[in-house]
Write a protein that holds these residues in place. Structure first.
Motif, PDB file in Angstrom:
ATOM      1  N   ASP A   1       5.551  -2.813  10.644  1.00  0.00           N
ATOM      2  CA  ASP A   1       6.066  -1.777  11.540  1.00  0.00           C
ATOM      3  C   ASP A   1       5.090  -0.603  11.561  1.00  0.00           C
ATOM      4  O   ASP A   1       5.283   0.409  10.874  1.00  0.00           O
ATOM      5  CB  ASP A   1       7.453  -1.321  11.072  1.00  0.00           C
ATOM      6  N   LEU A   2       4.056  -0.716  12.375  1.00  0.00           N
ATOM      7  CA  LEU A   2       3.032   0.325  12.438  1.00  0.00           C
ATOM      8  C   LEU A   2       3.570   1.612  13.049  1.00  0.00           C
ATOM      9  O   LEU A   2       3.127   2.714  12.695  1.00  0.00           O
ATOM     10  CB  LEU A   2       1.824  -0.177  13.236  1.00  0.00           C
ATOM     11  N   GLN A   3       4.508   1.493  13.971  1.00  0.00           N
ATOM     12  CA  GLN A   3       5.091   2.693  14.559  1.00  0.00           C
ATOM     13  C   GLN A   3       5.776   3.545  13.487  1.00  0.00           C
ATOM     14  O   GLN A   3       5.557   4.757  13.392  1.00  0.00           O
ATOM     15  CB  GLN A   3       6.103   2.315  15.643  1.00  0.00           C
TER      16      GLN A   3
ATOM     17  N   HIS B   1       0.886   3.305  19.267  1.00  0.00           N
ATOM     18  CA  HIS B   1       2.041   2.544  18.782  1.00  0.00           C
ATOM     19  C   HIS B   1       3.375   3.180  19.144  1.00  0.00           C
ATOM     20  O   HIS B   1       4.430   2.730  18.672  1.00  0.00           O
ATOM     21  CB  HIS B   1       1.939   2.372  17.260  1.00  0.00           C
ATOM     22  N   GLY B   2       3.342   4.212  19.983  1.00  0.00           N
ATOM     23  CA  GLY B   2       4.575   4.805  20.469  1.00  0.00           C
ATOM     24  C   GLY B   2       5.337   5.617  19.438  1.00  0.00           C
ATOM     25  O   GLY B   2       6.568   5.741  19.527  1.00  0.00           O
ATOM     26  N   ALA B   3       4.635   6.187  18.464  1.00  0.00           N
ATOM     27  CA  ALA B   3       5.295   6.984  17.430  1.00  0.00           C
ATOM     28  C   ALA B   3       5.418   8.432  17.881  1.00  0.00           C
ATOM     29  O   ALA B   3       4.493   8.983  18.487  1.00  0.00           O
ATOM     30  CB  ALA B   3       4.511   6.905  16.119  1.00  0.00           C
ATOM     31  N   SER B   4       6.522   9.051  17.558  1.00  0.00           N
ATOM     32  CA  SER B   4       6.750  10.443  17.943  1.00  0.00           C
ATOM     33  C   SER B   4       5.898  11.377  17.095  1.00  0.00           C
ATOM     34  O   SER B   4       5.663  11.136  15.909  1.00  0.00           O
ATOM     35  CB  SER B   4       8.227  10.798  17.763  1.00  0.00           C
ATOM     36  N   LEU B   5       5.432  12.450  17.712  1.00  0.00           N
ATOM     37  CA  LEU B   5       4.639  13.458  17.015  1.00  0.00           C
ATOM     38  C   LEU B   5       5.468  14.672  16.613  1.00  0.00           C
ATOM     39  O   LEU B   5       4.964  15.559  15.912  1.00  0.00           O
ATOM     40  CB  LEU B   5       3.470  13.915  17.906  1.00  0.00           C
ATOM     41  N   ARG B   6       6.698  14.730  17.055  1.00  0.00           N
ATOM     42  CA  ARG B   6       7.530  15.897  16.786  1.00  0.00           C
ATOM     43  C   ARG B   6       7.969  15.935  15.333  1.00  0.00           C
ATOM     44  O   ARG B   6       8.183  14.894  14.700  1.00  0.00           O
ATOM     45  CB  ARG B   6       8.757  15.877  17.700  1.00  0.00           C
TER      46      ARG B   6
ATOM     47  N   THR C   1       0.480   7.660   1.078  1.00  0.00           N
ATOM     48  CA  THR C   1      -0.187   6.357   1.009  1.00  0.00           C
ATOM     49  C   THR C   1       0.816   5.252   0.747  1.00  0.00           C
ATOM     50  O   THR C   1       0.833   4.216   1.437  1.00  0.00           O
ATOM     51  CB  THR C   1      -1.255   6.356  -0.101  1.00  0.00           C
ATOM     52  N   ALA C   2       1.651   5.444  -0.266  1.00  0.00           N
ATOM     53  CA  ALA C   2       2.611   4.410  -0.645  1.00  0.00           C
ATOM     54  C   ALA C   2       3.616   4.139   0.465  1.00  0.00           C
ATOM     55  O   ALA C   2       3.899   2.976   0.792  1.00  0.00           O
ATOM     56  CB  ALA C   2       3.335   4.841  -1.927  1.00  0.00           C
ATOM     57  N   ALA C   3       4.153   5.208   1.060  1.00  0.00           N
ATOM     58  CA  ALA C   3       5.185   5.035   2.093  1.00  0.00           C
ATOM     59  C   ALA C   3       4.621   4.361   3.338  1.00  0.00           C
ATOM     60  O   ALA C   3       5.254   3.468   3.922  1.00  0.00           O
ATOM     61  CB  ALA C   3       5.788   6.395   2.449  1.00  0.00           C
ATOM     62  N   VAL C   4       3.436   4.782   3.756  1.00  0.00           N
ATOM     63  CA  VAL C   4       2.822   4.190   4.949  1.00  0.00           C
ATOM     64  C   VAL C   4       2.446   2.738   4.684  1.00  0.00           C
ATOM     65  O   VAL C   4       2.661   1.860   5.536  1.00  0.00           O
ATOM     66  CB  VAL C   4       1.579   5.010   5.367  1.00  0.00           C
ATOM     67  N   ALA C   5       1.898   2.449   3.500  1.00  0.00           N
ATOM     68  CA  ALA C   5       1.483   1.079   3.186  1.00  0.00           C
ATOM     69  C   ALA C   5       2.662   0.116   3.204  1.00  0.00           C
ATOM     70  O   ALA C   5       2.534  -1.038   3.635  1.00  0.00           O
ATOM     71  CB  ALA C   5       0.790   1.044   1.826  1.00  0.00           C
ATOM     72  N   ARG C   6       3.816   0.559   2.727  1.00  0.00           N
ATOM     73  CA  ARG C   6       5.004  -0.300   2.758  1.00  0.00           C
ATOM     74  C   ARG C   6       5.346  -0.702   4.192  1.00  0.00           C
ATOM     75  O   ARG C   6       5.658  -1.873   4.466  1.00  0.00           O
ATOM     76  CB  ARG C   6       6.202   0.426   2.140  1.00  0.00           C
ATOM     77  N   ARG C   7       5.297   0.260   5.085  1.00  0.00           N
ATOM     78  CA  ARG C   7       5.651  -0.045   6.469  1.00  0.00           C
ATOM     79  C   ARG C   7       4.580  -0.900   7.143  1.00  0.00           C
ATOM     80  O   ARG C   7       4.896  -1.706   8.012  1.00  0.00           O
ATOM     81  CB  ARG C   7       5.893   1.271   7.225  1.00  0.00           C
ATOM     82  N   VAL C   8       3.340  -0.727   6.724  1.00  0.00           N
ATOM     83  CA  VAL C   8       2.279  -1.618   7.223  1.00  0.00           C
ATOM     84  C   VAL C   8       2.557  -3.041   6.770  1.00  0.00           C
ATOM     85  O   VAL C   8       2.443  -3.999   7.550  1.00  0.00           O
ATOM     86  CB  VAL C   8       0.901  -1.144   6.727  1.00  0.00           C
ATOM     87  N   GLY C   9       2.927  -3.192   5.485  1.00  0.00           N
ATOM     88  CA  GLY C   9       3.248  -4.530   4.981  1.00  0.00           C
ATOM     89  C   GLY C   9       4.427  -5.153   5.699  1.00  0.00           C
ATOM     90  O   GLY C   9       4.474  -6.366   5.907  1.00  0.00           O
ATOM     91  N   ALA C  10       5.381  -4.307   6.107  1.00  0.00           N
ATOM     92  CA  ALA C  10       6.553  -4.803   6.835  1.00  0.00           C
ATOM     93  C   ALA C  10       6.253  -5.087   8.301  1.00  0.00           C
ATOM     94  O   ALA C  10       7.115  -5.582   9.034  1.00  0.00           O
ATOM     95  CB  ALA C  10       7.692  -3.791   6.732  1.00  0.00           C
TER      96      ALA C  10
ATOM     97  N   ALA D   1       5.191   3.372  10.309  1.00  0.00           N
ATOM     98  CA  ALA D   1       4.175   3.791   9.350  1.00  0.00           C
ATOM     99  C   ALA D   1       3.540   5.109   9.779  1.00  0.00           C
ATOM    100  O   ALA D   1       3.400   6.047   8.974  1.00  0.00           O
ATOM    101  CB  ALA D   1       3.101   2.702   9.216  1.00  0.00           C
ATOM    102  N   ILE D   2       3.170   5.196  11.044  1.00  0.00           N
ATOM    103  CA  ILE D   2       2.532   6.418  11.540  1.00  0.00           C
ATOM    104  C   ILE D   2       3.546   7.548  11.635  1.00  0.00           C
ATOM    105  O   ILE D   2       3.231   8.717  11.369  1.00  0.00           O
ATOM    106  CB  ILE D   2       1.853   6.153  12.891  1.00  0.00           C
ATOM    107  N   ARG D   3       4.777   7.227  11.986  1.00  0.00           N
ATOM    108  CA  ARG D   3       5.837   8.248  12.008  1.00  0.00           C
ATOM    109  C   ARG D   3       6.011   8.856  10.608  1.00  0.00           C
ATOM    110  O   ARG D   3       6.169  10.065  10.449  1.00  0.00           O
ATOM    111  CB  ARG D   3       7.134   7.599  12.481  1.00  0.00           C
ATOM    112  N   GLN D   4       5.976   7.981   9.591  1.00  0.00           N
ATOM    113  CA  GLN D   4       6.059   8.441   8.207  1.00  0.00           C
ATOM    114  C   GLN D   4       4.883   9.357   7.885  1.00  0.00           C
ATOM    115  O   GLN D   4       5.041  10.390   7.231  1.00  0.00           O
ATOM    116  CB  GLN D   4       6.047   7.236   7.259  1.00  0.00           C
ATOM    117  N   GLY D   5       3.700   8.987   8.361  1.00  0.00           N
ATOM    118  CA  GLY D   5       2.521   9.805   8.133  1.00  0.00           C
ATOM    119  C   GLY D   5       2.625  11.161   8.798  1.00  0.00           C
ATOM    120  O   GLY D   5       2.216  12.186   8.222  1.00  0.00           O
TER     121      GLY D   5
END
Length: 445
Positions: free
Chosen positions: A88-90, A223-228, A77-86, A92-96
């Motif tokens: 950078d949704l790509q 958002h073009g985030a990698s799933l690997r 939650t914390a890591a993804v929220a930081r990237r959302v605030g910045a 954020a989802i990569r972090q998730g």
């Protein structure tokens, strides 16, 4: 009204809307989770006492195993929220996705441990000879669903970080309904007994994980985030979660010590303690919902390089925590003469529980502050401090609790020690929040 006075009020209203929008659905999802066990207990209970006892032991083991890894939700939650605030949704989802891959790896490791050691684990928890076979059956089958359970935790953290607590609520409700229907059909319709209950829970958990994965994968493609799997990202998630694991284990140790001390006081005291602990856990769900909102909102503000906004929303959440704790405390005081008889007619148990409940009620405003600040610091990614603070709390609580049987006071003294524990947590968290050292901005910490 001047513009200067109108601005803070507008900010408070905006913060209130954000908190409510995230906290209310989060509370619903939190309450739905224990209903899985409740539904299983109601269905299995009609099979017989031995089956229900076996379910109780296996469920305790499974709940402990899964709760240890709750950091998968908190850290994500914390890591993804930081990237959302910045913005950078790509990323954020990569972090998730890194968190979800970590959940799968941990789930596989748990299965590898539980399957061969199930009989020993059940014996360690003191299952009777009649209940043990049922506990082993349920534990072995249900352990196959642990990867799905951990994926649900990680994916829930992803969505919370994306400021979405409604989807987890819908998934939790759907999972609860599916779990109940599957259990009824497999236990009685297919005549599988307790094994049917276990398979029903596994299927429901896997279905929930599948829904979450569909939602996250759609977001990744959008958002073009990698799933690997990314080894560095998975390792970073594990490192971020390690301090929260220490925090969680310390808290579990505190609860186990409190129960062990209550057990030494006698059957009436430990029975009353179990009732109070159940109520305390229910109150915790309400306060934890605000904490979850704190994780998501604080992370977003810090990711957006807005420490002033993070401070302002922190202050508002503390006010919410105090207010919620005060209301919950009043409800406990007013409802305690009605609440206790729902669980027991034993006068000795009631006499032990009633004064202890007053202590619990008085502690609720403190609990409100603790839960909120815990969520704020988690949202800030301040895990190492939370770990050390909880270790300090454990060190203070343990000798005080262990001295209760020597100095007397009964169950009321046990819960006074629990209140002291929460007060120590409040002091450590409050001092950290006042220091401002948690206000580290940017997309990563």
């Amino acid at each position: 009204m001047t513009q200067a006075s109108a601005a803070p009020k507008a900010d408070r209203r905006r913060h209130d809307r954000e908190i409510i929008a995230l906290a209310v659905p989060a509370f619903g999802a939190l309450v739905a989770e224990p209903l899985f066990v409740l539904a299983d207990s109601a269905i299995v209970g009609h099979l017989g006492t031995a089956q229900l006892a076996g379910l109780g032991v296996a469920s305790a083991l499974l709940t402990t195993a899964v709760s240890i890894f709750v950091f998968l939700a908190y850290a994500t939650t914390a890591a993804v929220a930081r990237r959302v605030g910045a913005g950078d949704l790509q990323a954020a989802i990569r972090q998730g996705m890194d968190g979800i891959w970590l959940a799968l790896l941990l789930g596989a490791a748990v299965i590898a441990v539980v399957l061969p050691t199930a009989p020993a684990l059940v014996d360690l928890f003191g299952a009777s000879d009649t209940a043990a076979p049922y506990a082993v059956t349920y534990l072995r089958i249900s352990s196959l669903g642990i990867p799905a359970m951990l994926v649900v935790l990680a994916a829930t953290g992803v969505l919370r970080g994306l400021q979405d607590t409604k989807t987890p609520l819908y998934v939790a409700i759907g999972g609860f309904v599916a779990n109940g229907a599957l259990n009824l059909g497999l236990v009685y319709g297919a005549d599988l007994g307790i094994a049917g209950s276990a398979w029903g829970t596994v299927i429901a958990q896997c279905a929930m994980a599948a829904v979450y994965l569909v939602v996250v994968v759609r977001g990744a493609r959008r958002h073009g985030a990698s799933l690997r799997p990314d080894a560095a990202g998975i390792r970073a998630c594990a490192q971020a979660g390690a301090p929260l694991l220490v925090r969680t284990l310390s808290l579990r140790a505190i609860l186990m010590i409190a129960t062990a001390v209550a057990a030494r006081l006698g059957d009436a005291d430990v029975a009353a303690h179990q009732i109070i602990l159940s109520l305390w856990s229910l109150m915790a769900f309400a306060l934890d919902a605000i904490a979850i909102a704190g994780q998501a909102i604080i992370g977003r503000y810090l990711g957006a390089d807005d420490p002033a906004g993070a401070r302002a929303v922190c202050r508002r959440m503390v006010q919410w925590g105090i207010a919620a704790g005060t209301v919950l405390g009043l409800l406990i005081v007013l409802a305690r003469p009605l609440f206790i008889p729902l669980f027991t007619g034993d006068a000795a148990v009631q006499d032990a529980a009633l004064p202890a409940l007053v202590v619990v009620a008085l502690a609720q405003p403190i609990c409100g502050i603790v839960f909120v600040l815990d969520g704020v610091l988690m949202g800030a990614g301040d895990g190492p401090y939370l770990a050390w603070a909880m270790l300090i709390t454990l060190a203070v609580f343990t000798p005080v609790a262990l001295l209760v049987p020597t100095f007397g006071g009964g169950l009321t003294a046990v819960w006074a020690a629990m209140t002291l524990m929460m007060a120590v947590r409040m002091v450590t968290l409050w001092s950290r929040s006042r220091s401002g050292r948690w206000l580290v901005t940017g997309a990563t910490r």
